[in-house]
Scaffold this motif. Structure first.
Motif, PDB file in Angstrom:
ATOM      1  N   LEU A   1     -13.401   1.320  -8.102  1.00  0.00           N
ATOM      2  CA  LEU A   1     -12.481   0.346  -8.694  1.00  0.00           C
ATOM      3  C   LEU A   1     -13.262  -0.493  -9.696  1.00  0.00           C
TER       4      LEU A   1
ATOM      5  N   PHE B   1      -9.368   5.645  -0.007  1.00  0.00           N
ATOM      6  CA  PHE B   1      -9.986   6.407  -1.102  1.00  0.00           C
ATOM      7  C   PHE B   1     -11.519   6.394  -1.030  1.00  0.00           C
TER       8      PHE B   1
ATOM      9  N   ARG C   1      -8.166  -2.076   1.901  1.00  0.00           N
ATOM     10  CA  ARG C   1      -7.231  -0.966   2.147  1.00  0.00           C
ATOM     11  C   ARG C   1      -7.573   0.231   1.259  1.00  0.00           C
ATOM     12  N   MET C   2      -7.990  -0.041   0.029  1.00  0.00           N
ATOM     13  CA  MET C   2      -8.377   1.044  -0.866  1.00  0.00           C
ATOM     14  C   MET C   2      -9.635   1.747  -0.357  1.00  0.00           C
TER      15      MET C   2
ATOM     16  N   PHE D   1     -10.026   3.709 -10.260  1.00  0.00           N
ATOM     17  CA  PHE D   1      -8.974   2.724 -10.477  1.00  0.00           C
ATOM     18  C   PHE D   1      -9.507   1.650 -11.420  1.00  0.00           C
TER      19      PHE D   1
ATOM     20  N   ALA E   1       0.797  -1.228   0.000  1.00  0.00           N
ATOM     21  CA  ALA E   1       0.000   0.000   0.000  1.00  0.00           C
ATOM     22  C   ALA E   1       0.831   1.279   0.000  1.00  0.00           C
TER      23      ALA E   1
ATOM     24  N   LEU F   1      -6.496  -5.849  -0.594  1.00  0.00           N
ATOM     25  CA  LEU F   1      -6.244  -4.635  -1.368  1.00  0.00           C
ATOM     26  C   LEU F   1      -7.502  -3.780  -1.440  1.00  0.00           C
ATOM     27  N   VAL F   2      -8.643  -4.407  -1.712  1.00  0.00           N
ATOM     28  CA  VAL F   2      -9.900  -3.669  -1.810  1.00  0.00           C
ATOM     29  C   VAL F   2     -10.246  -2.996  -0.481  1.00  0.00           C
TER      30      VAL F   2
ATOM     31  N   PHE G   1      -0.193   4.133  -2.351  1.00  0.00           N
ATOM     32  CA  PHE G   1      -1.380   4.957  -2.087  1.00  0.00           C
ATOM     33  C   PHE G   1      -1.008   6.430  -1.935  1.00  0.00           C
TER      34      PHE G   1
END
Length: 280
Positions: A191, A186, A181-182, A161, A147, A178-179, A150
Motif C-alpha cells: 500500500l 493481501f 484488515r488489508m 494499492f 471490507a 483498514l491497514v 476485498f
C-alpha cells in the motif's frame, strides 16, 4: 458518453472531489510538461461542460502553481511505486483507492496487470460516464472502510494499492483498521499513499472543517515518522517513507524556480509531506 451538461447538475461535493483535482492535473501538465503529463485530464477538461473560470483565475497565483507542482510530484511518486511493484509482480492487481477521475492505473498498465478503481457510488457513476472501464479494468463503487470490496480484488498475482490525497480525511483509527484488515487479506501486497504531519493536516482541514462541522481535527490521520508510528500498529507491517516533493525527483528542471525548490524542502522536512509504503 452521456450529456456533458450532466456534470453540472451533480452535487457540489462530487464537483469538488472530481473536477477540481482533475483541473489541477491538467494545469500540472501545462506548467511542468517535462515533469508530468496527464493526457486524460487534458482531454476530459476539454470535453466537460463546466465553468472553470474561477479555477482558471486561481491557477495563476504563486501558491496555486506550487500546489499544482505538489499534485504532479505526488502522482509521479505513486506511479513510480506502482511500476516498481509490477516489475516483480507483472500480473498484480493495481488498485486505486479513492480514484475520482484519476487515470494513474492506466498510465502504469504493463499489458498484464488488473486495474481496479474504487470510490463512493456517486463518484463511480460519474467515472463510468467519463472514463468507462477498459480491458482488464473495473470501476468499483464502495465505501473503502467496508471490507466487502476485498472480495472483488483478484490478488492471485500480487496487489499494489495506492491512495492519492485520500487518508487526510480519514480518522487515524479508520486508517489503522483498514491497514490491518488489508494485511490479513493481501499478504505480500503493498500500500502506498501520501501523508503529512499534524501541522499540514490542520492547514488542509481549513478547507473542509466548517462545512463538515468538525471540531477535533486531531482525530484525523497525520504522521511525522511513518516507519516508527505505523510499524507500531502491527508487527507484520514493513513501513518506509520518502519525501514526496524531493524524495523521488530533485526538481532540477527549468520549469521549477529556486523558490519552489525551497518550498519543496519546507514541505518535505517541515510539514513531513511524504509517500508512505507499507509492505504486508
Amino acid at each position: 458518453m452521456s450529456d456533458p451538461h450532466e456534470i453540472q447538475n451533480r452535487e457540489n461535493t462530487v464537483q469538488e472531489t472530481l473536477i477540481i483535482p482533475l483541473y489541477a492535473r491538467k494545469v500540472c501538465s501545462e506548467l511542468y510538461p517535462n515533469l508530468y503529463r496527464d493526457e486524460t485530464a487534458v482531454r476530459l477538461i476539454n470535453e466537460i461542460d463546466y465553468d472553470f473560470s474561477e479555477a482558471e483565475k486561481k491557477s495563476h497565483s504563486l501558491m496555486q502553481r506550487f500546489g499544482s507542482l505538489e499534485v504532479a510530484m505526488r502522482q509521479n511518486d505513486l506511479a513510480f511505486e506502482v511500476r516498481d511493484y509490477l516489475k516483480s509482480h507483472p500480473n498484480a492487481a493495481v488498485v486505486n483507492l479513492g480514484c475520482g477521475l484519476d487515470s494513474t492505473g492506466r498510465s502504469c498498465d504493463n499489458g498484464s496487470c488488473k486495474i481496479y478503481n474504487l470510490d463512493l457510488p456517486d463518484v463511480i457513476a460519474v467515472r463510468n460516464e467519463l472514463l468507462p472501464a477498459g480491458e482488464r479494468e473495473e470501476n468499483i463503487p464502495c465505501n473503502l472502510n467496508d471490507a466487502e470490496w476485498f472480495s472483488q480484488i483478484d490478488a492471485s498475482g500480487g496487489a499494489v494499492f495506492f491512495a492519492s490525497g485520500v487518508f487526510y480525511y480519514f480518522l487515524t483509527e479508520q486508517v489503522k483498521a483498514l491497514v490491518q484488515r488489508m494485511a490479513d487479506a493481501f499478504p505480500g501486497g503493498v500500500l502506498v499513499f501520501d501523508a503529512a504531519n499534524r501541522t499540514a493536516v490542520k492547514m488542509i482541514a481549513k478547507t473542509w472543517l466548517k462545512s463538515a462541522k468538525i471540531k477535533d481535527v486531531g482525530a484525523y490521520f497525520a504522521v511525522s515518522d511513518a516507519p516508527k508510528e505505523i510499524s507500531a500498529w502491527d508487527s507484520r507491517l514493513q513501513v518506509t517513507s520518502r519525501g514526496y516533493m524531493l524524495g523521488y525527483n530533485d526538481l532540477r528542471d527549468p520549469s521549477v524556480s529556486g523558490f519552489f525548490r525551497f518550498l519543496a524542502r519546507v514541505g518535505d522536512n517541515g510539514m513531513r509531506m511524504q509517500i508512505v509504503k507499507i509492505r504486508f
